[in-house]
Design a protein around this motif. Structure first.
Motif: not given
Length: 237
Positions: A137-138, A166-171, A194-195, A224-228
Motif C-alpha cells: 500500500s503506497a 494525491s494517492d497512487p493507490d486511489r484510496d 477525499a476520494s 483507507a488503510v491508515g497511511n498518512s
C-alpha cells in the motif's frame, strides 16, 4: 524466491521430523488422508492475509497410535528451492493448530503445508495450499499546501489554507486541516472526505481576538488503510 520471515506457533516445542522417506526435509510427500489408522494431518486455508503476514492453520486428524505429535508448518515462496519451517505445537489429542507468519513480501505467492511428527517416529504432511499476499500500500502525499492570513487592521485571525493531495493507490480517505496555538492546542479544525486518487480544497478559519498571535496550521491526508502524510505552516495575525 525465499522470504525472510518468522513463524510463531502456539506452543514452544521445536519439531523434529523423522524422514520416513517423505521427500524434502522429511515432509515432502507423506500420507495425509487418514482412514488407515496412521498418523494423519491436513492443511487448512490461510486467513488474515496482509501484505506482510498470514495465519496458517492445520488439523491433526489421527495420531496413528503415537502418544503425541509435534505439529508445525513448512512454507516457502512458490518457486523457491528450499522450505522454511515454523515452531511446533505438541498435541496429545487430535485437533487444530495455528501459526502466525510475519515478514512476508507484498504481492508474492506462497505455499505451505501442515506437518505432524509423531512421538513414535512417523511423519505425515498435509496437502499444499497456496495464497498471495496483498499488494504493498503506497502512502498518500500532500502535493501542495499554502496558508495565508488576512492581516491588520482586523483584530481577528482570518486564516485560509489551500491544499492538494494525491494517492497512487486511489484510496484517499480524509484531509484534516488544524489550527494550533504555540502550545500545540488545536483551536480550530476541519475534515474533508477525499476520494479516489487526487483531491484539493480550501479551508477558512477565524480565531477571534488574536492580534499579534502566531498560529501553526497543519494539513494531514490519510488513506483507507491508515497511511498518512502531513505539512505545517505558520502565520501571524
Amino acid at each position: 524466491m525465499a522470504a525472510s520471515a518468522t513463524g510463531i506457533a502456539v506452543g514452544t516445542n521445536v519439531a523434529r521430523a523423522a524422514s520416513g522417506n517423505y521427500g524434502e526435509l522429511g515432509f515432502g510427500e507423506g500420507p495425509y488422508g487418514g482412514g488407515d489408522g496412521g498418523l494423519a494431518v491436513s492443511t487448512l486455508g490461510a486467513t488474515s492475509v496482509t501484505a506482510t503476514s498470514a495465519r496458517f492453520a492445520g488439523e491433526l486428524s489421527d495420531l496413528g497410535g503415537a502418544s503425541a505429535a509435534d505439529c508445525y508448518f513448512a512454507w516457502r515462496a512458490v518457486g523457491a528451492s528450499s522450505w522454511n519451517t515454523t515452531g511446533a505445537r505438541t498435541l496429545s489429542t487430535t485437533g487444530t493448530f495455528v501459526t502466525e507468519i510475519g515478514g512476508l513480501s507484498a504481492g508474492i505467492e506462497y505455499e505451505y503445508r501442515a506437518v505432524a511428527a509423531g512421538s513414535g517416529g512417523d511423519t505425515a504432511s498435509g496437502n499444499t495450499v497456496r495464497f498471495t499476499t496483498d499488494a504493498a500500500s503506497a502512502a498518500p502525499a500532500v502535493d501542495s499546501y499554502s496558508v495565508t492570513e488576512a492581516g491588520s487592521p482586523n483584530p481577528h485571525a482570518e486564516i485560509t489554507a489551500e491544499w492538494r493531495v494525491s494517492d497512487p493507490d486511489r484510496d484517499l480517505d480524509t484531509v484534516t486541516v488544524a489550527v494550533l496555538d504555540p502550545s500545540g492546542t488545536v483551536v480550530a479544525s476541519s475534515t474533508t472526505t477525499a476520494s479516489e486518487g487526487r483531491d484539493s480544497g480550501t479551508d477558512a478559519f477565524t480565531v477571534k481576538h488574536a492580534k499579534g498571535r502566531t498560529f501553526y496550521v497543519r494539513v494531514t491526508v490519510t488513506d483507507a488503510v491508515g497511511n498518512s502524510d502531513s505539512g505545517i505552516r505558520s502565520v501571524t495575525e
